[in-house]
Write an enzyme that holds these catalytic residues in place. Sequence first.
Site, PDB file in Angstrom:
ATOM      1  N   HIS A  72       8.086  13.102   4.448  1.00 25.69           N
ATOM      2  CA  HIS A  72       7.147  12.340   3.630  1.00 25.69           C
ATOM      3  C   HIS A  72       6.336  13.333   2.823  1.00 25.69           C
ATOM      4  CE1 HIS A  72       4.025   9.602   2.398  1.00 25.69           C
ATOM      5  NE2 HIS A  72       4.754   8.601   2.822  1.00 25.69           N
ATOM      6  N   ARG A  99      -0.709   6.405  -4.167  1.00 27.46           N
ATOM      7  CA  ARG A  99      -0.205   6.793  -5.484  1.00 27.46           C
ATOM      8  C   ARG A  99       0.065   5.569  -6.351  1.00 27.46           C
ATOM      9  NH1 ARG A  99       4.559   9.666  -3.921  1.00 27.46           N
ATOM     10  NH2 ARG A  99       4.002   9.295  -1.758  1.00 27.46           N
TER      11      ARG A  99
END
Lengths: 356, 637
Positions: free
Chosen positions: B251, B271
Amino acid sequence: MGTKREFRIWRGDENGGDLQDYTVEVNEGEVVLDVIHRLQATEAPDLACRWNCKAGKCGSCSMEINGKPRLSCMTRMSTFEEAETVTVTPLRTFPVIRDLVTDVSFNYEKARETPAFAPPADVAPGDYRMQQVDVERSQEFRKCIECFLCQTVCHVIRDHEENKQAFSGPRFFIRAAELDMHPLDARTDRKEYAQAEQGLGFCNITKCCTEVCPEHIKITDNGIIPMKERVVDHRYDPLVWLGSKIFRRGQVPQTFVTSAQHGGAVHSSAPHGGVHSHAGGSHDAPHEVEAQRGVNWRREVPHPTAPATDANGKLPLTELTFDRAAAPSPFGDDITFPLPPEHLNFAHPSQDEPKH
Amino acid sequence: MTETRIERHHYDVVVIGAGGAGLRAAIEARLAGKKTAIISKSLFGKAHTVMAEGGAAAAMGNMNSRDNWQVHFRDTMRGGKFLNNFRMAELHAKESPHRIWELETYGALFDRTKDGKISQRNFGGHEYPRLAHVGDRTGLELIRTLQQKIVSLQQEDKRDHGDYEARIRVFSETTITELLLDGDRVAGAFGYYRESGEFILFEAPAVVLATGGVGRSYKVTSNSWEYTGDGHALALRAGATLINMEFLQFHPTGMVWPPSVKGILVTESVRGDGGVLKNSDGKRFMFDYVPDVFRKQYAETEEEADRWYTDPDNNRRPPELLPRDEVARAINSEVKAGRGTPAGGVYLDIASRRSAEEIRRRLPSMYHQFKELADVDITKEPMEVGPTCHYVMGGVEVDPDSGAAFGTVRGLFAAGEVSGGMHGSNRLGGNSLSDLLVFGKRAGGHAASYADQLTARPAVAVAAVEAAVETALAPLQRDTGESPYTLQQDLQAVMGDLVGIIRRENELVDALARLAELRERVAKVSAAGGRRYNPGWHLALDLRNMLVVSECTAKAALERQESRGGHTREDHPGMDPKWRQVNLVCSLDGDTVRLTRKPLPKMRGELIGLFDRGELAKYLTDEELAEFDALAEEASK
Ligand SMILES: Cc1cc2nc3c(=O)[nH]c(=O)nc-3n(C[C@H](O)[C@H](O)[C@H](O)COP(=O)(O)OP(=O)(O)OC[C@H]3O[C@@H](n4cnc5c(N)ncnc54)[C@H](O)[C@@H]3O)c2cc1C
Ligand code: SF4
Ligand code: SF4
Ligand code: FES
């Protein structure tokens, strides 16, 4: 950069055990669970403790830290003084298995007894339509990570093993509340169930459960109290209540549950020790709730009930059989005026509109 | 051998794992009328699935009506760099909406759109907003819903049979250490209760593996202690095969500082909701890392990227939303170039881009988590993030339709993270939760029908049980070996340093040598203490699983001389169309891991026709392209 800290950790099993002292290195930014892991990797490889996510998401790592039920992965070491000894013990309300691991099967049994979601019969999968505002109330309760901290802190069972049978605990009150508030749940008796089967009446709103909840669920304010309120509404029926008062005087066996005051008493077998409270709590909890709420304008107006009659279809009381001269007060002789506000009935014009 | 008590149970279907995949499989098996057991290393409802935050991908088209299964299929294949098993990707794209809707009938409460449907959010690699979610605790909702569905089935059984556990029973805190065979057929599973250390034997003709991943072999990982690759190892030892083991997802944005939150993920939705990545010079560096294949879909200027949040139809998306491996690699390059933070990460900044109030509303549990765990206020300061081992794409090689394991064994099924193929070389965020449901249901259903068509129940051999008991007790009886914790740390160091996110040939060779050394040491591990809830003993038993799975990963990583998805070779940086045609298959030959190459199944004409030629040209060999052209020509006639 680490410092040495003192720990006292309970070691033992169901046959007994004691607090053992450990001196452990603690680094900046660590939590209590990090320290336990360090102990496992060094001095105490067989120290038993549950954990999974180390992120406050799974609710596995519950224990009592300096006597307070907490998630050990969410308890920062920086919250203690450097010289302070940190005492770690297993959850008190549940039987110990080993060290910090307890047998929490009580909770799974209660979960299994709580009736599941009842899908609406005529809505196909994919056709469920709900508004965000309507699901939010239930969503708050669905945040629960089942850490059972609220269960362990609740005084009704914390020191009263005997109450466990009749009392499901705050975690399952909010489960019932969640389903009660679910916009599409087909069952309509969640509140009655909570009262009759889960022992909601034992709860005297001390709010300890809300205080410990790591998910900040307002267990009492948003879950338990609304559940109690409506139960009160359904059960409170002045005419039935009045009738039974008169009955009692006439020595006729009473068959009605008369008022909210005795909500918890549906379990006639429930031990009386049930309604304890700790410091700060009130001994007359339902009363306290009433008082907090003031007048409940939204209360449902009771349906008129037929007068209670005897086998001959007559009112049990006549002037002849009555024990005093003149007619009895239509409100019952033991009522004094003015009535306490919580006994008032008033149908507010917007009563049926939702609360917000 | 001394007398050992072993509890025996008989079931039709035994499901190992109580995460999303396991629970869905168990529900299906029980609905098919089978007597079903669910086994889990942790308590019921605590499996790793609770940690998933972002959401579950399903092309329901609630936010954008142009979304459908074909688009989802395309995104999945692209994300996996065309190495996916196409049939699995197809089934997944087609069936996931139904699996999500079904959850609503079990009581799930997803966030809603204005017209009352399930809300869907944007996520890296998905063309349209597609992730059904509940705030940032979607995994919790999923597992709780399935858990409660199982309770409701138990309530039905109580009503009909007088016993909650008449047809479905959960064995929590129980670890399976061995699968037992009768010839080439599964006959049962052997394990121990963690609480008491007592042994337990399940006799069952069909076993579904749903044990999740392998991340505990890495130092910085988002995964919990459960993720020791047990299912992978059990399958290997039973004669099944693993594929794609070289592909691990790191990740891109795990916290690297402070230590109390190290490894904890910062969801992609940070994000998606406007967070940007910056290096220590304060530069928004992702614009420099858009690979050619994605050039068309991603913004080239900060202005365009910023406009996308409010007007996604007329602007291209910000490069922060590239697939995970691209982001992870970009961060790695920045850090290596000396532009990282002191703790070896980069900054993820949402504080300067959204109001504190908005951040708290959109990312509530993220906000609380960092506030409480680390005293970091994400509305005020940027986070320090870096790559974290997160997900294994590789797993048990299965038949796409039924989830039945390949190899020599029958009666073994796998679903969820433990199975391989669906995600190819890289998984798109959100595709896992829907994968659990789609293939969990399939595996449970097919396990049930497999059990149905058997004429005789396979029998468990006494000798096999005795051997399993001996293996399990061995670490307790030795007191000369090393501590399991030391061995685990050493293993993590080897994997983290030498088989990590960026790989090199010499390092991989070195890793294999060290793993061989570790194998000797693990064989002699000793655990102090007794059998009752002894984590040291538990770890000692898990180690051999971690080890064999790590060997698979290292071997496959050495073999595959290209970079693709979750496998990056510094010495072979490019993607090679020839390698796209190959799956690396691991099997066990006695004790040693054997690696073979196997051609990838060929995509059906109507599916490959969903892509345009320009895109395919980046992945396919010339011969494959010629075939594609012939198909296209035929279609246009
Ligand atoms: C932090 C984090 C965030 C994520 N976010 C997302 C997301 O937003 N969207 C998404 O789609 N995916 C996400 N994922 C990935 C996804 O959560 C996992 O891939 C998925 O939950 C795996 O589910 P599973 O059912 O395969 O296994 P798990 O849920 O991991 O369950 C494994 C089960 O197997 C049991 N088990 C293992 N070994 C044994 C044994 N030997 N004996 C008995 N039982 C055993 C365990 O106890 C456990 O019950 C995330 C993962 C992580 C770690
Ligand atoms: S408020 Fe009720 S349920 Fe909560 S701790 Fe107090 S008595 Fe228990
Ligand atoms: S309600 Fe809160 S304290 Fe109680 S189990 Fe759930 S998360 Fe824990
Ligand atoms: S380990 Fe999951 S809540 Fe603490």
